[in-house]
Design a protein around this motif. Structure first.
Motif, PDB file in Angstrom:
ATOM      1  N   TYR A   1      50.396  37.586  33.341  1.00  0.00           N
ATOM      2  CA  TYR A   1      50.871  36.275  33.772  1.00  0.00           C
ATOM      3  C   TYR A   1      49.892  35.566  34.710  1.00  0.00           C
ATOM      4  N   ARG A   2      49.311  36.304  35.629  1.00  0.00           N
ATOM      5  CA  ARG A   2      48.520  35.608  36.651  1.00  0.00           C
ATOM      6  C   ARG A   2      47.503  36.564  37.290  1.00  0.00           C
ATOM      7  N   ILE A   3      46.362  35.991  37.707  1.00  0.00           N
ATOM      8  CA  ILE A   3      45.350  36.733  38.459  1.00  0.00           C
ATOM      9  C   ILE A   3      44.922  35.867  39.640  1.00  0.00           C
ATOM     10  N   ALA A   4      44.851  36.474  40.810  1.00  0.00           N
ATOM     11  CA  ALA A   4      44.385  35.772  42.012  1.00  0.00           C
ATOM     12  C   ALA A   4      43.400  36.670  42.747  1.00  0.00           C
ATOM     13  N   VAL A   5      42.472  36.060  43.467  1.00  0.00           N
ATOM     14  CA  VAL A   5      41.521  36.808  44.293  1.00  0.00           C
ATOM     15  C   VAL A   5      41.637  36.318  45.727  1.00  0.00           C
ATOM     16  N   GLY A   6      41.369  37.212  46.679  1.00  0.00           N
ATOM     17  CA  GLY A   6      41.463  36.839  48.091  1.00  0.00           C
ATOM     18  C   GLY A   6      40.858  37.914  48.963  1.00  0.00           C
TER      19      GLY A   6
ATOM     20  N   GLN B   1      37.181  40.293  26.798  1.00  0.00           N
ATOM     21  CA  GLN B   1      37.934  39.119  26.359  1.00  0.00           C
ATOM     22  C   GLN B   1      37.893  38.063  27.448  1.00  0.00           C
ATOM     23  N   PHE B   2      37.269  36.931  27.146  1.00  0.00           N
ATOM     24  CA  PHE B   2      37.198  35.814  28.076  1.00  0.00           C
ATOM     25  C   PHE B   2      38.550  35.131  28.154  1.00  0.00           C
ATOM     26  N   LEU B   3      39.056  34.938  29.366  1.00  0.00           N
ATOM     27  CA  LEU B   3      40.365  34.313  29.547  1.00  0.00           C
ATOM     28  C   LEU B   3      40.271  32.856  29.981  1.00  0.00           C
ATOM     29  N   GLY B   4      39.297  32.533  30.802  1.00  0.00           N
ATOM     30  CA  GLY B   4      39.211  31.164  31.273  1.00  0.00           C
ATOM     31  C   GLY B   4      38.394  31.059  32.541  1.00  0.00           C
ATOM     32  N   ILE B   5      38.483  29.896  33.175  1.00  0.00           N
ATOM     33  CA  ILE B   5      37.692  29.587  34.361  1.00  0.00           C
ATOM     34  C   ILE B   5      38.617  29.169  35.488  1.00  0.00           C
ATOM     35  N   GLY B   6      38.367  29.705  36.650  1.00  0.00           N
ATOM     36  CA  GLY B   6      39.067  29.269  37.850  1.00  0.00           C
ATOM     37  C   GLY B   6      38.061  28.703  38.845  1.00  0.00           C
TER      38      GLY B   6
ATOM     39  N   VAL C   1      44.399  31.464  42.850  1.00  0.00           N
ATOM     40  CA  VAL C   1      44.755  31.782  41.472  1.00  0.00           C
ATOM     41  C   VAL C   1      43.594  31.381  40.556  1.00  0.00           C
ATOM     42  N   VAL C   2      43.127  32.341  39.748  1.00  0.00           N
ATOM     43  CA  VAL C   2      42.009  32.068  38.840  1.00  0.00           C
ATOM     44  C   VAL C   2      42.434  32.128  37.374  1.00  0.00           C
ATOM     45  N   PHE C   3      43.625  32.655  37.105  1.00  0.00           N
ATOM     46  CA  PHE C   3      44.175  32.648  35.745  1.00  0.00           C
ATOM     47  C   PHE C   3      45.684  32.561  35.858  1.00  0.00           C
ATOM     48  N   ASP C   4      46.303  31.689  35.056  1.00  0.00           N
ATOM     49  CA  ASP C   4      47.744  31.501  35.133  1.00  0.00           C
ATOM     50  C   ASP C   4      48.275  31.181  33.739  1.00  0.00           C
ATOM     51  N   GLU C   5      49.161  32.011  33.240  1.00  0.00           N
ATOM     52  CA  GLU C   5      49.804  31.797  31.947  1.00  0.00           C
ATOM     53  C   GLU C   5      51.301  31.987  32.142  1.00  0.00           C
TER      54      GLU C   5
ATOM     55  N   SER D   1      33.849  24.429  46.302  1.00  0.00           N
ATOM     56  CA  SER D   1      34.546  25.204  45.286  1.00  0.00           C
ATOM     57  C   SER D   1      33.606  25.488  44.126  1.00  0.00           C
ATOM     58  N   GLN D   2      33.666  26.734  43.624  1.00  0.00           N
ATOM     59  CA  GLN D   2      32.766  27.151  42.566  1.00  0.00           C
ATOM     60  C   GLN D   2      33.542  27.694  41.380  1.00  0.00           C
ATOM     61  N   SER D   3      32.853  27.786  40.240  1.00  0.00           N
ATOM     62  CA  SER D   3      33.483  28.282  39.020  1.00  0.00           C
ATOM     63  C   SER D   3      33.528  29.796  39.033  1.00  0.00           C
ATOM     64  N   LEU D   4      34.640  30.329  38.609  1.00  0.00           N
ATOM     65  CA  LEU D   4      34.820  31.767  38.483  1.00  0.00           C
ATOM     66  C   LEU D   4      35.376  32.046  37.107  1.00  0.00           C
ATOM     67  N   ARG D   5      34.651  32.836  36.332  1.00  0.00           N
ATOM     68  CA  ARG D   5      35.066  33.154  34.978  1.00  0.00           C
ATOM     69  C   ARG D   5      35.821  34.474  34.977  1.00  0.00           C
ATOM     70  N   VAL D   6      36.906  34.523  34.241  1.00  0.00           N
ATOM     71  CA  VAL D   6      37.775  35.693  34.244  1.00  0.00           C
ATOM     72  C   VAL D   6      37.726  36.369  32.880  1.00  0.00           C
ATOM     73  N   TRP D   7      37.528  37.688  32.894  1.00  0.00           N
ATOM     74  CA  TRP D   7      37.431  38.479  31.678  1.00  0.00           C
ATOM     75  C   TRP D   7      38.375  39.666  31.784  1.00  0.00           C
ATOM     76  N   PHE D   8      38.747  40.217  30.632  1.00  0.00           N
ATOM     77  CA  PHE D   8      39.438  41.497  30.586  1.00  0.00           C
ATOM     78  C   PHE D   8      38.595  42.454  29.771  1.00  0.00           C
ATOM     79  N   THR D   9      38.567  43.683  30.187  1.00  0.00           N
ATOM     80  CA  THR D   9      37.921  44.722  29.407  1.00  0.00           C
ATOM     81  C   THR D   9      38.732  45.987  29.595  1.00  0.00           C
ATOM     82  N   VAL D  10      38.385  47.018  28.878  1.00  0.00           N
ATOM     83  CA  VAL D  10      39.080  48.288  29.051  1.00  0.00           C
ATOM     84  C   VAL D  10      38.093  49.413  28.806  1.00  0.00           C
TER      85      VAL D  10
END
Length: 363
Positions: free
Chosen positions: A60-65, A95-100, A75-79, A4-13
Motif C-alpha cells: 500500500y505505501r512506502i515512506a522514508v525518514g 520492479q520499478f514502482l514510481g518516483i517520489g 511518502v515515496v509510494f502510495d497505492e 526536494s529531489q527525485s527518489l525512485r522506488v524499486w522492489f526486488t527479492v
C-alpha cells in the motif's frame, strides 16, 4: 531550505536455495529488530528457501525518514487500492514502482505498509493464506500492517536516488502460525545484472521525436523512449494507436536507473469506454497454467485493487478483445500453457471468475 529531489522506488527479492532459518535482533536488517536489543535467535520449522513457488503480498505505501523524527517521514509510494504481487517472481529482476520527491538529506528508516495476510503456494499447487505477525510491526487497521526497517539512503541536492526494497525471502519465518517478513534496503551495486523492469501509467504531457513525457499520478514526470520496435496499441480495440498529448497510457519496458528514461517495449493507450454504468475492471498478470473451453487458468503474478489469489479462472467470449504485445492480432488459438498474459476484466466476487474484456499475450 533543502531542495526536494527525485527518489525512485524499486522492489526486488533475493532467493537462495538453502538458508539457516533464524531471526536475529540487533543489526540484522530484518523487520522487528531493535538497535539497542541483544542478539536473539529463534529456530523455526518452516523454511522459505524452496518451500513456496509463489508468495503473494499486497503493498500500500512506502515512506522514508529518520529514526526518532516522526516529522521527517516522506511518502515515496502510495497505492490506496493496494498492489498485489508475487514477490517470488522478482527473483531475477527489479520492479520499478514510481518516483517520489523528498527533501535532500540522509534517511535511515523505511516504513512499508502491507496487507495483513499473505497467500503462499507450494510446488504441488496447494495454497494457504497466513497472517503477518503484527508483533514485529504496527497494526494500522483496515487490514494493513506497517513494518519499519533500517536503510542507508543519501539524497543529494539536484540528484536522483534509487530506493530498492528487498523482500529477503530466505529470512522469512513462521512463528506460532504467524509469518514474520524480512525486509532490507539494497544498494545499486548489490543488484548485479538484474533487469530493471518498468510498468508505469500516466498522462502524456509532451510529445517529441521518438520520445514523450508522461505525468504520473503524483505529478512527477518520466521520459519514455520509443523505436520502430515499440508496439503502440489502443486498449479498447487492440488496433495500432497514435499518441497525443492528454492521453492516458500504460508503458511497459526497461528503465535506465541513471537517466530515468524508460525504453518502451509497448505503449497501451487507455481508450476504454467510461461512465458511471461501467463496472470497475480488475487487471491480472501472470502465466497460463491450464486451458479449457472458453476459459483458462492464470497463475497470478500481479493483480490490481488489492485482489489476492494464486490462480484465477479467466473466461472470454466473442466480445473479448485480443492482441499481442508486438502485433495487433491474436485470439484464443494463440494461447499456450506457459504464455505470459495480461487480462483486464470484471471479477465475480462470489465465484472468483474473471470475465475478460481485454487479453494481451506477451511475445
Amino acid at each position: 531550505m533543502a531542495m526536494s529531489q527525485s527518489l525512485r522506488v524499486w522492489f526486488t527479492v533475493l532467493v537462495i536455495a538453502s538458508v539457516a532459518l533464524t531471526v536475529g535482533c540487533g543489526g540484522s536488517g530484518t523487520v522487528g529488530t531493535a538497535p539497542d536489543s541483544g542478539r536473539v535467535s529463534v529456530y523455526v520449522t518452516d523454511g522459505f528457501g524452496d518451500q513456496y513457488t509463489q508468495v503473494m503480498v499486497t503493498v500500500y505505501r512506502i515512506a522514508v525518514g529518520r529514526q526518532g523524527d516522526e516529522s521527517s517521514f516522506q511518502v515515496v509510494f502510495d497505492e490506496p487500492a493496494g498492489l498485489t504481487m508475487d514477490v517470488r517472481a522478482l527473483a531475477n529482476l527489479s520492479q520499478f514502482l514510481g518516483i517520489g520527491t523528498v527533501p535532500a538529506g540522509t534517511y535511515n528508516r523505511a516504513r512499508l505498509v502491507l496487507g495483513d495476510h499473505v497467500q503462499l503456494t507450494t510446488p504441488s499447487g496447494s495454497s494457504q493464506t497466513v497472517s503477518l505477525d503484527a508483533g514485529v510491526g504496527t497494526s494500522l487497521g483496515n487490514g494493513q500492517i506497517q513494518f519499519e526497517f533500517p536503510i542507508q539512503l543519501s539524497v543529494q541536492s539536484m540528484g536522483n536516488t534509487n530506493l530498492v526494497v528487498d523482500f529477503d525471502l530466505p529470512s522469512f519465518s513462521m512463528v506460532n502460525g504467524l509469518l514474520r517478513p524480512a525486509l532490507r534496503h539494497l544498494h545499486d551495486d548489490q543488484l548485479g545484472n538484474r533487469q530493471r523492469y518498468a510498468e508505469v501509467k500516466g498522462t502524456i504531457a509532451e510529445l517529441g521525436q521518438n520520445q514523450f513525457t508522461i505525468r504520473l499520478r503524483n505529478d512527477n514526470l518520466v521520459t519514455v523512449l520509443t523505436s520502430d520496435q515499440t508496439a503502440i496499441v489502443n486498449e479498447y480495440s487492440g488496433t495500432p494507436g497514435t499518441l497525443a498529448v492528454g492521453q492516458k497510457v500504460e508503458v511497459k519496458g526497461t528503465i535506465d536507473a541513471n537517466t530515468l528514461q524508460v525504453n518502451a517495449l509497448r505503449v497501451k493507450i487507455e481508450d476504454t469506454q467510461s461512465g458511471s454504468d461501467q463496472p470497475s475492471l480488475i487487471e491480472a498478470k501472470g502465466w497460463v497454467k491450464e486451458i479449457g473451453d472458453g476459459q483458462f487458468v492464470l497463475q497470478v503474478r500481479r493483480m490490481s485493487h488489492g485482489q489476492m489469489a494464486s490462480t484465477v479462472t479467466v473466461t472470454y467470449d466473442q466480445q473479448t478483445v485480443w492482441y499481442r504485445e508486438h502485433h495487433s492480432s491474436a485470439g484464443p488459438g494463440d494461447l499456450q500453457v506457459g504464455s505470459r498474459i495480461e487480462v483486464k476484466g470484471v471479477l465475480d466476487s462470489t465465484t472468483g471468475v474473471l470475465s475478460a474484456r481485454y487479453i494481451e499475450i506477451d511475445d
